[in-house]
Design an enzyme around this catalytic site. Structure first.
Site, PDB file in Angstrom:
ATOM      1  CG  HIS A 245     -37.944   8.413  13.448  1.00 34.41           C
ATOM      2  ND1 HIS A 245     -36.755   8.880  13.041  1.00 34.41           N
ATOM      3  CD2 HIS A 245     -38.750   8.445  12.727  1.00 34.41           C
ATOM      4  CE1 HIS A 245     -37.245  10.174  12.296  1.00 34.41           C
ATOM      5  NE2 HIS A 245     -38.905   9.293  12.215  1.00 34.41           N
TER       6      HIS A 245
ATOM      7  CD  GLU B  89     -35.079  10.564  16.249  1.00 35.92           C
ATOM      8  OE1 GLU B  89     -35.737   9.843  15.785  1.00 35.92           O
ATOM      9  OE2 GLU B  89     -34.782  11.147  15.401  1.00 35.92           O
TER      10      GLU B  89
HETATM   11  P1  PGA Z   1     -39.520   9.359   5.028  1.00 35.82           P
HETATM   12  O1  PGA Z   1     -39.738  10.178   6.686  1.00 35.82           O
HETATM   13  O2  PGA Z   1     -41.014   9.649   4.313  1.00 35.82           O
HETATM   14  O3  PGA Z   1     -38.647  10.519   4.491  1.00 35.82           O
HETATM   15  O4  PGA Z   1     -39.140   8.015   4.810  1.00 35.82           O
HETATM   16  C1  PGA Z   1     -40.402   9.027   7.606  1.00 35.82           C
HETATM   17  C2  PGA Z   1     -39.985   9.226   9.172  1.00 35.82           C
HETATM   18  O5  PGA Z   1     -39.106  10.026   9.205  1.00 35.82           O
HETATM   19  O6  PGA Z   1     -41.260   9.151   9.083  1.00 35.82           O
END
Ligand code: PGA
Length: 247
Positions: A138, A143
């Site tokens: 995503h 999503e």
């Molecule tokens: P994260 O999340 O930087 O906490 O790994 C990234 C995202 O879900 O876009």
């Protein structure tokens, strides 16, 4: 798409902040698209240091954030509005009136989303969009699904996303299941995109991003059609990818 492989998270953050600095020095009234999550925290710390050293100013910068949880007000400690205050805005000279994030408390969701897109347009669109990537591919909260939305919209979060986000909440029940997010069209309209990813747990998603195939199963794969994308990944992640993908 330019792919840079760097040693680790710190170097990724430094390189990302350097790109921000270059673009912000070229155009002081830059319109930024900003992201939340663990990935950009190091970049924000580097940017704060640059401001403290007098190398950079956010005074004329405008910032639009990608997404916000539904049902969390800006004073909730896990809201993305609060995250941005804590991680960046309170420590740099950005003007409060120039920071925007979808309002997850708004009852008229359609109007909120339409207004957000209109506001981005009114500011001339996003010059530089910062992105992390979910383990499921995503970007923002777009999503994997049968179809993706172009504009800002409300989404039901993926099970994998809810699981990943639960690390910030006391219990699974508290983790928001819905969010407002900029859509794929809003992201792809940005003039330049910088995507950051570190760690082996992002390897599958980044492999999809660099696969040469575009699929709604991996929303990040759509970035392959954008003319100006830089992807910075760390060595741990790169070692999980086939070599020709990052040559
Ligand atoms: P994260 O999340 O930087 O906490 O790994 C990234 C995202 O879900 O876009």
């Amino acid at each position: 798409m330019q792919v840079l492989v760097v040693k680790d998270y710190q170097e990724m953050s430094r390189k990302a902040a350097e790109l921000f600095r270059t673009r912000m020095q070229d155009k002081s009234s830059l319109v930024l698209g900003l992201a939340t999550g663990s990935t950009p925290v190091g970049t924000y710390q580097e940017l704060i240091q640059m401001v403290e050293k007098g190398e950079l100013s956010f005074e004329k910068t405008t910032a639009f954030n990608l997404d916000e949880y539904c049902g969390l007000g800006s004073d909730h400690r896990q809201s993305y509005a609060r995250f941005m205050q804590d991680q960046l805005f309170q420590s740099v000279d950005i003007q409060t009136g120039r920071t925007f994030i979808p309002n997850g408390m708004e009852e008229d969701v359609q109007e909120e989303c339409a207004n957000y897109d209109a506001l981005i347009e009114k500011h001339g669109g996003i010059d530089l969009q910062l992105l992390g990537i979910g383990g499921n591919g995503h970007i923002g909260f777009n999503e994997p699904d049968k179809s993706l939305s172009a504009g800002t919209h409300e989404v039901q979060l993926d099970e994998r996303t809810i699981q990943a986000n639960s690390r910030f909440f006391n219990s699974m029940d508290e983790v928001p299941k819905r969010a407002l997010t900029m859509g794929m069209g809003s992201i792809l309209k940005a003039k330049e995109i910088l995507l950051l990813a570190s760690g082996a747990n992002k390897a599958e998603a980044v492999a999809g991003l660099l696969s040469g195939k575009i699929t709604t199963d991996n929303p990040a794969s759509f970035l392959q059609v954008h003319p100006k994308v830089t992807v910075i990944i760390d060595r741990e992640l790169a070692d999980c990818l086939e070599e020709e993908k990052i040559a």
